[in-house]
Scaffold this motif. Structure first.
Motif, PDB file in Angstrom:
ATOM      1  N   GLU A   1      -0.716  -0.648  -6.842  1.00 27.56           N
ATOM      2  CA  GLU A   1      -1.009  -1.173  -5.500  1.00 27.56           C
ATOM      3  C   GLU A   1       0.117  -0.964  -4.502  1.00 27.56           C
ATOM      4  O   GLU A   1      -0.084  -1.116  -3.298  1.00 27.56           O
ATOM      5  CB  GLU A   1      -1.403  -2.647  -5.567  1.00 27.56           C
ATOM      6  CG  GLU A   1      -2.813  -2.871  -6.061  1.00 27.56           C
ATOM      7  CD  GLU A   1      -3.848  -2.015  -5.327  1.00 27.56           C
ATOM      8  OE1 GLU A   1      -3.820  -1.965  -4.083  1.00 27.56           O
ATOM      9  OE2 GLU A   1      -4.668  -1.376  -6.010  1.00 27.56           O
ATOM     10  N   ILE A   2       1.307  -0.591  -4.978  1.00 29.13           N
ATOM     11  CA  ILE A   2       2.369  -0.248  -4.022  1.00 29.13           C
ATOM     12  C   ILE A   2       1.840   0.832  -3.061  1.00 29.13           C
ATOM     13  O   ILE A   2       2.200   0.868  -1.886  1.00 29.13           O
ATOM     14  CB  ILE A   2       3.649   0.228  -4.777  1.00 29.13           C
ATOM     15  CG1 ILE A   2       4.804   0.507  -3.803  1.00 29.13           C
ATOM     16  CG2 ILE A   2       3.413   1.471  -5.588  1.00 29.13           C
ATOM     17  CD1 ILE A   2       5.587  -0.679  -3.404  1.00 29.13           C
ATOM     18  N   ASN A   3       0.940   1.653  -3.546  1.00 30.54           N
ATOM     19  CA  ASN A   3       0.418   2.732  -2.697  1.00 30.54           C
ATOM     20  C   ASN A   3      -0.426   2.207  -1.541  1.00 30.54           C
ATOM     21  O   ASN A   3      -0.311   2.685  -0.419  1.00 30.54           O
ATOM     22  CB  ASN A   3      -0.393   3.711  -3.549  1.00 30.54           C
ATOM     23  CG  ASN A   3       0.487   4.438  -4.540  1.00 30.54           C
ATOM     24  OD1 ASN A   3       1.349   5.218  -4.146  1.00 30.54           O
ATOM     25  ND2 ASN A   3       0.313   4.144  -5.819  1.00 30.54           N
ATOM     26  N   SER A   4      -1.271   1.209  -1.809  1.00 31.47           N
ATOM     27  CA  SER A   4      -2.072   0.703  -0.694  1.00 31.47           C
ATOM     28  C   SER A   4      -1.192  -0.120   0.252  1.00 31.47           C
ATOM     29  O   SER A   4      -1.393  -0.124   1.463  1.00 31.47           O
ATOM     30  CB  SER A   4      -3.290  -0.081  -1.173  1.00 31.47           C
ATOM     31  OG  SER A   4      -2.945  -1.015  -2.135  1.00 31.47           O
ATOM     32  N   PHE A   5      -0.186  -0.783  -0.293  1.00 30.26           N
ATOM     33  CA  PHE A   5       0.747  -1.560   0.530  1.00 30.26           C
ATOM     34  C   PHE A   5       1.480  -0.621   1.510  1.00 30.26           C
ATOM     35  O   PHE A   5       1.488  -0.838   2.720  1.00 30.26           O
ATOM     36  CB  PHE A   5       1.713  -2.295  -0.409  1.00 30.26           C
ATOM     37  CG  PHE A   5       2.797  -3.092   0.251  1.00 30.26           C
ATOM     38  CD1 PHE A   5       2.644  -3.632   1.526  1.00 30.26           C
ATOM     39  CD2 PHE A   5       3.996  -3.327  -0.428  1.00 30.26           C
ATOM     40  CE1 PHE A   5       3.655  -4.382   2.116  1.00 30.26           C
ATOM     41  CE2 PHE A   5       5.012  -4.073   0.150  1.00 30.26           C
ATOM     42  CZ  PHE A   5       4.843  -4.585   1.425  1.00 30.26           C
ATOM     43  N   ILE A   6       2.063   0.415   0.967  1.00 29.35           N
ATOM     44  CA  ILE A   6       2.872   1.308   1.816  1.00 29.35           C
ATOM     45  C   ILE A   6       1.991   2.019   2.849  1.00 29.35           C
ATOM     46  O   ILE A   6       2.347   2.117   4.021  1.00 29.35           O
ATOM     47  CB  ILE A   6       3.641   2.339   0.952  1.00 29.35           C
ATOM     48  CG1 ILE A   6       4.572   1.621  -0.030  1.00 29.35           C
ATOM     49  CG2 ILE A   6       4.420   3.306   1.848  1.00 29.35           C
ATOM     50  CD1 ILE A   6       5.525   0.611   0.556  1.00 29.35           C
ATOM     51  N   SER A   7       0.822   2.473   2.457  1.00 34.15           N
ATOM     52  CA  SER A   7       0.030   3.172   3.471  1.00 34.15           C
ATOM     53  C   SER A   7      -0.495   2.214   4.530  1.00 34.15           C
ATOM     54  O   SER A   7      -0.637   2.594   5.691  1.00 34.15           O
ATOM     55  CB  SER A   7      -1.077   4.035   2.862  1.00 34.15           C
ATOM     56  OG  SER A   7      -1.820   3.300   1.995  1.00 34.15           O
ATOM     57  N   ALA A   8      -0.724   0.942   4.156  1.00 33.72           N
ATOM     58  CA  ALA A   8      -1.114  -0.035   5.184  1.00 33.72           C
ATOM     59  C   ALA A   8       0.024  -0.232   6.194  1.00 33.72           C
ATOM     60  O   ALA A   8      -0.204  -0.314   7.402  1.00 33.72           O
ATOM     61  CB  ALA A   8      -1.479  -1.364   4.527  1.00 33.72           C
TER      62      ALA A   8
END
Ligand code: FAD
Lengths: 321, 212
Positions: free
Chosen positions: B100-107
């Motif tokens: 989920e770090i990926n959705s956090f960073i892209s948000a």
């Protein structure tokens, strides 16, 4: 709960549709990436298109039969693959699927989901495979109400619960081992004898909360708002039995993603793309490698090796055409 | 406390944060009791904010006025605010670690105003949504396919003020996951009634929303 941060970078794939590529690999799994590596090193204008970069490696918790790595996660292996192709500047298009392929005057036209069209002299179909379904009553009804196909994704949801694993190959046994660490009780049900590697079977047998039913056919998944268990038939004794459970992971092998080329090339009865020793299909200039082909052993190292052969064969084809 | 993000991830993030256009504020809600991952989430947000001067963190209690303002009922939860301090419906419930770090960073990047590509036809459909829509995306941290679904929910939210998109970490919020019968992730629940399973294309989200 493991926090293990796995950041995969931002995805900004802009693709140049104006040029004629030499080699386009469709698929971001072991076969597609290794093919891209070989093609690029041959000096071909190379592109790799991945609907889901990493392919099935992302669903594999641990790989311990890829030569050179004693043990690592499938995801880590896919990161090594991607780093390797990026180190030689292979162009990638991620999170985009190819929807159709046409061969017009010796040139392949590949239409992407977003409508863009790519042109290339040769193409590799390395689209891999997807989990096979059991095909029993209740499987669709309880899909996502107990029935699951991705053990590493969904195992955390079954903490302290009773779980069934359907299947007897490597992926089923690995799923049993992984799920048993979290679940209360795991029951593996398989219609014949084990096909898994002995080392994995031994590892599974060492767990105290796994029960095994071989020669047992699952007849039905039952439940109310969610699944409650399965009915199965012991083929030796011809007796029916039930196992109560909150979930079932179906790990009974895969079906090839050959839909894209089903009208272009010859397939066998299992819908696998027929290839020869150079990974050539029945359509010149179109190659296939990995799980989508009729190769007898669906393994990472086999898929990578076939990718390499396909790229070398494509290079030969370009040089002589 | 030991750092959550190792040097390698920090370096990656620092580079990615060059793409941040304007400031983004993360507003975190925590609770003193029964909150196993509050401390870790606070640690993560603080560490991430330290990697760019465009990022900052504010923290409030679950029982605060601010919590009501953003309709926060769980802890840890956080929302992102754009440079004008506006809430655009981007919410995370539970720690966005693992995949989920990926959705956090892209948000964070998109909230900062960096351009994101979306076909005109879809954009038009998103902008037409004229009733309140809540999109819950249940995830586990070990699920590689989940960030894609979360990113789509957040993208729709950012493009239409009627929409809230929230990530929900299924293990942390076990009762809520049970309520929505989550046994496979990503599981997407729209207005607590419609559901989608798996990382679906934006079109599928829109079909469900348009059927409301
Ligand atoms: C749970 C599990 C555990 C496993 N464990 C092992 C193991 O320990 N060791 C081992 O050797 N093997 C293992 N395998 C098998 C191994 O993962 C496969 O043999 C291997 O991944 C096949 O590689 P591939 O490149 O052919 O296809 P895949 O890995 O399936 O990749 C296919 C790629 O094509 C993409 N794609 C599909 N259609 C399109 C389209 N239309 N357009 C664009 N892209 C598309 C997909 O998104 C994906 O990127 C395991 C498999 C599973 C499921």
């Amino acid at each position: 709960m493991s926090l293990n941060f796995s950041f995969s970078g931002l995805n900004k794939s802009k693709v140049d549709t104006s040029i004629l590529y030499d080699f386009v690999a469709i698929g971001g799994g072991p076969a597609g990436y290794n093919a891209a590596l070989y093609a690029k090193r041959k000096g071909l204008k190379t592109l790799v298109i991945a609907k889901k970069p990493g392919g099935q490696l992302l669903n594999t918790s641990s790989v311990d039969n890829y030569l050179g790595f004693v043990e690592l996660s499938g995801e880590a292996l896919s990161e090594h693959f991607i780093e390797h192709i990026q180190s030689i500047d292979v162009k990638e298009v991620n999170d985009q699927a190819i929807e159709s392929i046409q061969k017009i005057n010796e040139i392949f036209e590949l239409t992407m989901e977003n409508g863009d069209v790519l042109k290339t002299k040769t193409v590799l179909v390395a689209t891999g495979s997807n989990p096979r379904k059991l095909g029993v009553k209740g499987e669709d009804t309880f899909a996502n109400a107990g029935v699951a196909y991705c053990a590493i994704c969904d195992a955390p949801l079954f903490k302290g619960k009773d779980v069934i694993i359907a299947g007897g190959g490597n992926s089923a046994v690995e799923a049993a081992i992984d799920v048993a660490k979290i679940a209360k009780q795991v029951t593996l049900v398989h219609r014949s004898q084990f096909r898994a590697d002995q080392v994995l079977i031994d590892k599974m047998m060492a767990q105290s909360n796994i029960t095994i039913h071989l020669e047992s056919q699952i007849l039905e998944i039952y439940g109310d708002v969610k699944m409650r268990g399965i009915k199965a038939l012991n083929k030796k004794t011809n007796e029916e039995f039930s196992v109560e459970a909150d979930g079932i992971f179906i790990e009974i092998g895969n079906i090839p993603n050959s839909g894209l080329v089903k009208d272009l090339v010859e397939l066998n009865a299992n819908q696998e793309v027929l290839v020869n020793r150079k990974q050539e299909t029945s359509l010149p200039g179109l190659y296939a490698a990995g799980d989508v082909t009729d190769t007898p052993y669906k393994q990472i190292i086999v898929a990578t090796a076939e990718g390499a052969k396909a790229a070398l064969a494509a290079n030969e084809y370009i040089n002589t055409h | 406390m030991e750092k959550l993000l190792n040097k390698e991830v920090q370096d990656q993030l620092r580079e990615v944060f060059n793409e941040l256009k304007e400031n983004v504020t993360m507003v975190l809600f925590t609770s003193e009791k029964d909150c196993e991952s509050c401390e870790a989430t606070q640690g993560l947000l603080t560490e991430v904010a330290e990697l760019s001067d465009k990022l900052s963190v504010k923290q409030h209690d679950l029982n605060s006025e601010e919590a009501k303002q953003y309709d926060i009922t769980l802890a840890p939860s956080f929302v992102l605010l754009n440079a004008k301090g506006e809430y655009q419906g981007v919410k995370f419930n539970g720690i966005p670690a693992g995949h989920e770090i990926n959705s956090f960073i892209s948000a964070l990047i998109e909230m900062s105003g960096a351009e994101s590509e979306i076909p005109a036809e879809l954009l038009e459909r998103i902008q037409k949504i004229d009733k309140p829509v809540n999109i819950k995306v249940f995830v586990t941290l070990s699920c590689p396919h989940c960030p894609g679904a979360v990113q789509k929910a957040h993208k729709i939210a950012m493009l239409n003020k009627n929409v809230v998109g929230e990530m929900i970490e299924a293990q942390t919020f076990y009762d809520l996951s049970t309520k929505f019968n989550v046994s496979g992730v990503p599981k997407i629940i729209i207005n607590d009634s419609l559901e989608l399973v798996g990382n679906q294309p934006i079109e599928r989200f829109l079909e469900q929303i348009e059927s409301l």
